[in-house]
Scaffold this motif. Structure first.
Motif, mmCIF file in Angstrom:
data_model
loop_
_atom_site.group_PDB
_atom_site.id
_atom_site.type_symbol
_atom_site.label_atom_id
_atom_site.label_comp_id
_atom_site.label_asym_id
_atom_site.label_seq_id
_atom_site.Cartn_x
_atom_site.Cartn_y
_atom_site.Cartn_z
ATOM 1 N N ARG A 5 -15.008 5.259 15.967
ATOM 2 C CA ARG A 5 -15.441 5.366 14.574
ATOM 3 C C ARG A 5 -14.930 6.663 13.950
ATOM 4 N N TRP A 6 -14.902 7.738 14.734
ATOM 5 C CA TRP A 6 -14.276 8.983 14.273
ATOM 6 C C TRP A 6 -12.804 8.733 13.961
ATOM 7 N N ALA A 7 -12.139 7.982 14.830
ATOM 8 C CA ALA A 7 -10.722 7.688 14.623
ATOM 9 C C ALA A 7 -10.506 6.870 13.355
ATOM 10 N N GLU A 8 -11.434 5.970 13.064
ATOM 11 C CA GLU A 8 -11.328 5.177 11.839
ATOM 12 C C GLU A 8 -11.319 6.088 10.613
ATOM 13 N N ASP A 9 -12.206 7.081 10.599
ATOM 14 C CA ASP A 9 -12.254 8.009 9.466
ATOM 15 C C ASP A 9 -10.985 8.858 9.381
ATOM 16 N N GLN A 10 -10.483 9.291 10.535
ATOM 17 C CA GLN A 10 -9.259 10.094 10.531
ATOM 18 C C GLN A 10 -8.069 9.278 10.026
ATOM 19 N N LEU A 11 -8.022 8.008 10.400
ATOM 20 C CA LEU A 11 -6.950 7.142 9.908
ATOM 21 C C LEU A 11 -7.059 6.977 8.394
ATOM 22 N N GLY A 12 -8.289 6.919 7.896
ATOM 23 C CA GLY A 12 -8.489 6.871 6.453
ATOM 24 C C GLY A 12 -7.960 8.114 5.770
ATOM 25 N N ASP A 13 -8.179 9.271 6.393
ATOM 26 C CA ASP A 13 -7.602 10.511 5.856
ATOM 27 C C ASP A 13 -6.087 10.395 5.736
ATOM 28 N N LEU A 14 -5.476 9.852 6.784
ATOM 29 C CA LEU A 14 -4.019 9.811 6.863
ATOM 30 C C LEU A 14 -3.408 8.854 5.851
ATOM 31 N N TYR A 15 -3.995 7.660 5.702
ATOM 32 C CA TYR A 15 -3.361 6.638 4.863
ATOM 33 C C TYR A 15 -4.001 6.470 3.488
ATOM 34 N N ALA A 16 -5.278 6.812 3.346
ATOM 35 C CA ALA A 16 -5.916 6.678 2.033
ATOM 36 C C ALA A 16 -5.803 7.956 1.223
ATOM 37 N N TYR A 17 -5.930 9.096 1.898
ATOM 38 C CA TYR A 17 -6.012 10.359 1.172
ATOM 39 C C TYR A 17 -4.719 11.172 1.164
ATOM 40 N N LEU A 18 -4.133 11.399 2.346
ATOM 41 C CA LEU A 18 -3.085 12.416 2.460
ATOM 42 C C LEU A 18 -1.941 12.248 1.463
ATOM 43 N N PRO A 19 -1.315 11.075 1.330
ATOM 44 C CA PRO A 19 -0.195 10.981 0.379
ATOM 45 C C PRO A 19 -0.629 11.019 -1.078
ATOM 46 N N ARG A 20 -1.891 10.715 -1.352
ATOM 47 C CA ARG A 20 -2.376 10.814 -2.728
ATOM 48 C C ARG A 20 -2.686 12.264 -3.099
ATOM 49 N N LEU A 21 -3.185 13.020 -2.118
ATOM 50 C CA LEU A 21 -3.483 14.424 -2.369
ATOM 51 C C LEU A 21 -2.221 15.281 -2.358
ATOM 52 N N TYR A 22 -1.225 14.853 -1.583
ATOM 53 C CA TYR A 22 0.017 15.622 -1.444
ATOM 54 C C TYR A 22 1.195 14.729 -1.843
ATOM 55 N N PRO A 23 1.549 14.714 -3.117
ATOM 56 C CA PRO A 23 2.541 13.746 -3.612
ATOM 57 C C PRO A 23 3.954 13.940 -3.087
ATOM 58 N N ARG A 24 4.248 15.057 -2.409
ATOM 59 C CA ARG A 24 5.579 15.209 -1.821
ATOM 60 C C ARG A 24 5.711 14.426 -0.518
ATOM 61 N N VAL A 25 4.613 13.894 0.007
ATOM 62 C CA VAL A 25 4.680 13.029 1.193
ATOM 63 C C VAL A 25 5.222 11.675 0.765
ATOM 64 N N LYS A 26 6.373 11.290 1.316
ATOM 65 C CA LYS A 26 7.058 10.069 0.886
ATOM 66 C C LYS A 26 7.275 9.060 2.016
ATOM 67 N N ALA A 27 6.797 9.359 3.220
ATOM 68 C CA ALA A 27 6.925 8.410 4.335
ATOM 69 C C ALA A 27 5.911 8.779 5.407
ATOM 70 N N ILE A 28 5.333 7.759 6.046
ATOM 71 C CA ILE A 28 4.433 7.963 7.182
ATOM 72 C C ILE A 28 4.810 6.962 8.267
ATOM 73 N N THR A 29 5.075 7.470 9.465
ATOM 74 C CA THR A 29 5.390 6.617 10.611
ATOM 75 C C THR A 29 4.289 6.754 11.648
ATOM 76 N N TYR A 30 3.678 5.629 11.995
ATOM 77 C CA TYR A 30 2.580 5.664 12.969
ATOM 78 C C TYR A 30 3.125 5.496 14.385
ATOM 79 N N PHE A 31 2.687 6.400 15.268
ATOM 80 C CA PHE A 31 3.096 6.385 16.672
ATOM 81 C C PHE A 31 2.179 5.416 17.415
ATOM 82 N N ASN A 32 2.485 4.140 17.310
ATOM 83 C CA ASN A 32 1.625 3.090 17.859
ATOM 84 C C ASN A 32 1.997 2.868 19.323
#
Length: 525
Positions: free
Chosen positions: A361-388
């Motif tokens: 559940r902690w990981a779920e929130d952290q993933l939300g930070d990464l994909y819901a928040y981070l690129p919206r808060l930091y508009p210079r972020v233009k790509a995210i690659t997940y190490f699956n």
């Protein structure tokens, strides 16, 4: 004879037990389906209903209980008590099969959260995008390229499976190439077979090119020139992450920034001469931060900035604040303002193999930070690659953390939902952009002229203990305007109908619809 009777009795009991279980599951599905059919037109409710059906089918009981509990809370807030009671009963039945302490949180615990002074709410509003003065090679005007390694249990390096598994075509596929290694399938230095597979899907390749013999072996020679020519012949965008994580002592190219810069500039020179489709990505690890800049080759030699960004340790203590993950990225985002940023490797661990601890559940929130928040808060972020990366591969590689989305049902569903946003892009091309072509800025910094008419508004919620609210509501002068039940708590507001003299009130709610926090934000004047 007694043995035959006992066997027959056991067989009969097994059949009865199986029939009872199937009958219970079918009844549960019927209740869920009935609830779904009577849902009002709401995309969030539709999503929850779909996840409940899927979770029941896969016997992911905690997930089924959680989404059913969300629906119950929604209907109780609407004062549709009969529907809410039915769903709460069903949620308890699911939870009893696989208890989840989060769902059993007491009212006193909820109240304790609501009085915590560390809950903060920050409103952001969409505005027409102002593109960077000079876009880098393959930099999108707006939006974020989706990328993935694909070493998880379900995809297993068959990149064609990413779309059916995760519900969205990805733009970028990550692979690694060892220095001077021959690709035996194609007798080449460049991974031609992988490039051909990616080309057939309309994608691009991100390559971690690793000088495993050290920097002295990086020369302007036949190996590097051939690699570059083969990269050009691939006919696809290639994001070349040469000698990444150079600021970490775990790689053999660490420790000599001067030589590193010399070799990076050499590779840039060769790629510029031989392979115009190659994007040079300079990609340190996000930790340690204090030595990153010493390795920077210079603006003339770097097309994109990349960072390896991981959340791996789980909640450290009762006072652990999830905002640290996002706030720690701020200095990195501001260090090289002339360059687009890719999160070239990202992963959120939900299981620690050494400690044998799970914190999904902690990981779920952290993933939300990464994909819901981070690129919206930091508009210079233009790509995210997940190490699956699957648990099985992690064990074989003597790794501590497990990042496989498919082995964490909560994070898996959240990822699938968040990447459906128009904010994410499925194809790398010049001048790529989202349909709406917007960016976000703090509502307090927006001008009146920039927020005329309808705009999207989302709220960045920072809470202790890696928590997130159940819902975020928007109101003005006591009148509710809209409410969101999913990250990033985004709604559509018509500013033409709002009173500019009255602040916008933002309220975060618990699952029992108690107020966790409230913030009044003045509107642009």
């Amino acid at each position: 004879m007694r043995k035959i009777v006992l066997v027959a009795a056991c067989l009969l009991l097994g059949i009865v037990a199986y029939w009872g279980q199937q009958r219970w599951q079918n009844a549960s599905l019927a209740i869920t389906t009935l609830a779904a059919e009577s849902d009002p037109p709401n995309s969030t409710l539709t999503w929850w209903s779909t996840q409940i059906d899927s979770a029941v089918e896969k016997q992911e009981w905690r997930l089924a209980a959680d989404y059913t509990s969300r629906k119950a809370a929604f209907y109780r807030d609407k004062n549709e008590l009969s529907q809410a009671d039915t769903l709460e009963q069903l949620s308890r039945q699911y939870a009893d099969k696989e208890p989840d302490k989060l769902l059993m949180q007491s009212a006193s615990e909820s109240a304790a959260i609501s009085t915590d002074s560390h809950v903060t709410l920050e409103a952001y509003v969409s505005v027409p995008a102002a593109p960077h003065a000079q876009l880098a090679k393959f930099e999108p005007v707006t939006g974020v390229y989706l990328g993935m390694l694909g070493a998880d249990k379900r995809v297993a390096f068959n990149w064609k499976q990413i779309e059916p598994v995760y519900g969205r075509t990805h733009a970028m596929y990550l692979t690694y190439v060892g220095w001077r290694k021959v690709q035996t399938q194609t007798n080449s230095y460049f991974p031609i077979q992988q490039a051909d597979n990616v080309k057939a899907m309309g994608g691009s390749l991100q390559i971690g090119w690793e000088p495993r013999y050290g920097l002295d072996d990086v020369l302007d020679d036949e190996y590097v020139r051939t690699f570059a020519k083969e990269a050009k012949a691939s006919g696809i965008p290639v994001f070349l992450r040469y000698a990444s994580e150079m600021n970490g002592a775990w790689v053999p190219w660490y420790g000599d920034p001067v030589k590193y810069i010399e070799k990076f500039q050499l590779i840039h020179k060769i790629m510029k001469e031989e392979a115009p489709n190659v994007v040079m990505v300079w990609s340190p690890n996000f930790m340690p931060m204090d030595n990153i800049d010493a390795y920077y080759p210079g603006d003339d030699y770097v097309d994109w900035i990349g960072y390896s960004l991981y959340a791996i340790d789980g909640p450290q203590s009762a006072s652990d604040d999830k905002s640290g993950f996002l706030q720690s990225f701020r200095p990195l985002s501001e260090a090289y303002p002339n360059k687009p940023i890719m999160i070239s490797e990202s992963g959120v661990s939900h299981y620690n193999l050494i400690k044998n601890e799970s914190y999904e559940r902690w990981a779920e929130d952290q993933l939300g930070d990464l994909y819901a928040y981070l690129p919206r808060l930091y508009p210079r972020v233009k790509a995210i690659t997940y190490f699956n990366f699957s648990k099985e591969r992690a064990v074989r590689s003597n790794m501590e953390a497990v990042y496989d989305l498919g082995e964490n049902a909560f994070a898996d569903r959240l990822y699938q939902r968040l990447i459906q946003s128009d904010f994410y892009l499925s194809q790398v091309k010049e001048q790529a952009q989202t349909k709406e072509n917007i960016m976000y800025k703090p509502l307090t910094q927006a001008s009146r002229s920039s927020v005329q008419g309808k705009h999207k508004v989302f709220t960045y919620v920072s809470m202790p203990h890696s928590d997130q609210p159940f819902a975020v509501g928007y109101s003005q002068a006591g009148k509710q305007l809209s409410i969101s039940h999913e990250l990033p708590w985004e709604v559509d507001l018509d500013f033409a109908k709002l009173d500019p003299a009255q602040p916008l009130t933002i309220t975060a709610y618990s699952r029992s619809m108690e107020k966790l926090a409230e913030q009044q934000v003045p509107l642009p004047k």
